[in-house]
Enzyme design. Structure first.
Site, PDB file in Angstrom:
ATOM      1  N   SER A  26       0.836  -1.202   0.000  1.00  0.00           N
ATOM      2  CA  SER A  26       0.000   0.000   0.000  1.00  0.00           C
ATOM      3  C   SER A  26       0.875   1.258   0.000  1.00  0.00           C
ATOM      4  O   SER A  26       1.652   1.460  -0.924  1.00  0.00           O
ATOM      5  CB  SER A  26      -0.967  -0.043   1.188  1.00  0.00           C
ATOM      6  OG  SER A  26      -2.014   0.882   1.036  1.00  0.00           O
ATOM      7  N   HIS A  84      -7.323  -6.192   0.457  1.00  0.00           N
ATOM      8  CA  HIS A  84      -6.165  -5.312   0.645  1.00  0.00           C
ATOM      9  C   HIS A  84      -5.083  -5.950   1.523  1.00  0.00           C
ATOM     10  O   HIS A  84      -3.917  -5.570   1.440  1.00  0.00           O
ATOM     11  CB  HIS A  84      -6.638  -3.998   1.280  1.00  0.00           C
ATOM     12  CG  HIS A  84      -5.640  -2.883   1.171  1.00  0.00           C
ATOM     13  ND1 HIS A  84      -5.336  -2.248  -0.013  1.00  0.00           N
ATOM     14  CD2 HIS A  84      -4.862  -2.282   2.116  1.00  0.00           C
ATOM     15  CE1 HIS A  84      -4.431  -1.304   0.200  1.00  0.00           C
ATOM     16  NE2 HIS A  84      -4.121  -1.310   1.479  1.00  0.00           N
ATOM     17  N   ASP A  91     -10.240  -5.948  -3.173  1.00  0.00           N
ATOM     18  CA  ASP A  91      -9.683  -4.853  -2.371  1.00  0.00           C
ATOM     19  C   ASP A  91     -10.702  -3.722  -2.231  1.00  0.00           C
ATOM     20  O   ASP A  91     -11.221  -3.215  -3.230  1.00  0.00           O
ATOM     21  CB  ASP A  91      -8.411  -4.334  -3.049  1.00  0.00           C
ATOM     22  CG  ASP A  91      -7.545  -3.484  -2.142  1.00  0.00           C
ATOM     23  OD1 ASP A  91      -8.108  -2.736  -1.320  1.00  0.00           O
ATOM     24  OD2 ASP A  91      -6.318  -3.564  -2.274  1.00  0.00           O
TER      25      ASP A  91
END
Length: 238
Positions: free
Chosen positions: A66, A215, A187
Site C-alpha cells: 500500500s 487489501h 480490495d
C-alpha cells in the site's frame, strides 16, 4: 539478490508483514529478509524523509504494501542503483483519483476519511482495519489480527496526506527495471480496475491479481505472494 526489505502500509506495524517474510524465507532460502516500519513522513519534508528512509534500507529488492509500495516506487526513482527491483502489494499508482486516473478512491471519500481520522483517530482506525480486511473469507477475524504502528495520530495524519498526494504514474511508466505489482480483486481500498490501468503504464512490468483476496494480501495470501515474488525474481535473474 541477497537482501529483500519489506515496508508495511499506512498505520500498520511491521509485524503484519511477518507471514510474508516467513513465506519468502522458505521459498528463497539463503536470502536475507528484513521488515522496516514506515517512518514519519510529511509533504513539507518528503525529499529529506525519503533520503533518510533510503539510508536505513540495505541495497537490494524492495517490496512495499500500500503506502509502503508507493514509497518503494519513489525510492526506486531516486536511488535506482540501490533499489533496482521493486514489487508493490495492493498499491495504486494514485491512491486518490485524478482527472486522468479514475481507478482510485474518490476525492470525497478520501477527504471524509482524512477528516474523520483527524477528529476521531481511534474510531477511524478501527474502521480502517475493517476496510483492510474486507474481501477476506475471515474478514472480522483478520481485522482483529492487525497491529498498528507506534506513530502518534498527528504523525499518521501527515502520512495520510502523503498517501493522498503521491502520483506514481510517471515513475511506474519509466522504471529503471520492470516492476511487479500484486493486487487483490476484492480490495476495498484499491479498485480492481487499477490492475489493468497499472499494467498499461509499462509493458515490461508484471501485474498479478488474486481473485479471492482483498487489501490485506501479506496476511491473507503470503504463500501466493511469495510464489509471485520469487518467480518474478528468478525470471529476472535467469
Amino acid at each position: 539478490m541477497k537482501n529483500i526489505t519489506l515496508l508495511p502500509g499506512w498505520a500498520l506495524a511491521p509485524e503484519n508483514m511477518q507471514p510474508l517474510r516467513e513465506a519468502l524465507l522458505e521459498r528463497l532460502p539463503g536470502i536475507n529478509v528484513d521488515i522496516l516500519p514506515l517512518p514519519t513522513i510529511q509533504l513539507s519534508s518528503l525529499e529529506t524523509d525519503l533520503s533518510s528512509l533510503a539510508q536505513q534500507i540495505k541495497p537490494g529488492v524492495l517490496i512495499g504494501w500500500s503506502l509502503g509500495g508507493m514509497l518503494a516506487v519513489q525510492l526506486h526513482r531516486r536511488f535506482p542503483e540501490h533499489f533496482a527491483q521493486v514489487a508493490t502489494l495492493a498499491a495504486n499508482a494514485c491512491f486518490v483519483e485524478r482527472k486522468s486516473w479514475a481507478a482510485a478512491m474518490s476525492t470525497e471519500t478520501f477527504k471524509a476519511f482524512y477528516n474523520d481520522y483527524r477528529d476521531a483517530p481511534d474510531k477511524t482506525l478501527k474502521r480502517f482495519g475493517l476496510l483492510v480486511a474486507q474481501g477476506s473469507a475471515e474478514a472480522r477475524q483478520l481485522a482483529k489480527q492487525l497491529t498498528w504502528d507506534k506513530l502518534d495520530p498527528e504523525q499518521r495524519l501527515h502520512g495520510l496526506a502523503v498517501l493522498g498526494m503521491l502520483d506514481n504514474r510517471v515513475a511506474l511508466s519509466r522504471p529503471t527495471q520492470p516492476m511487479l505489482h500484486c493486487l487483490g480483486a476484492l480490495d476495498a481500498l484499491v479498485p480492481e480496475q487499477a490492475a489493468q490501468a497499472i499494467a498499461a503504464l509499462h509493458d515490461g512490468s508484471q501485474v498479478a491479481v488474486h481473485a479471492q483476496a482483498g487489501h490485506a494480501l501479506p496476511l491473507e495470501q503470503p504463500l501466493w505472494l511469495a510464489e509471485q515474488i520469487a518467480g518474478w525474481l528468478e525470471r529476472r535473474h535467469a
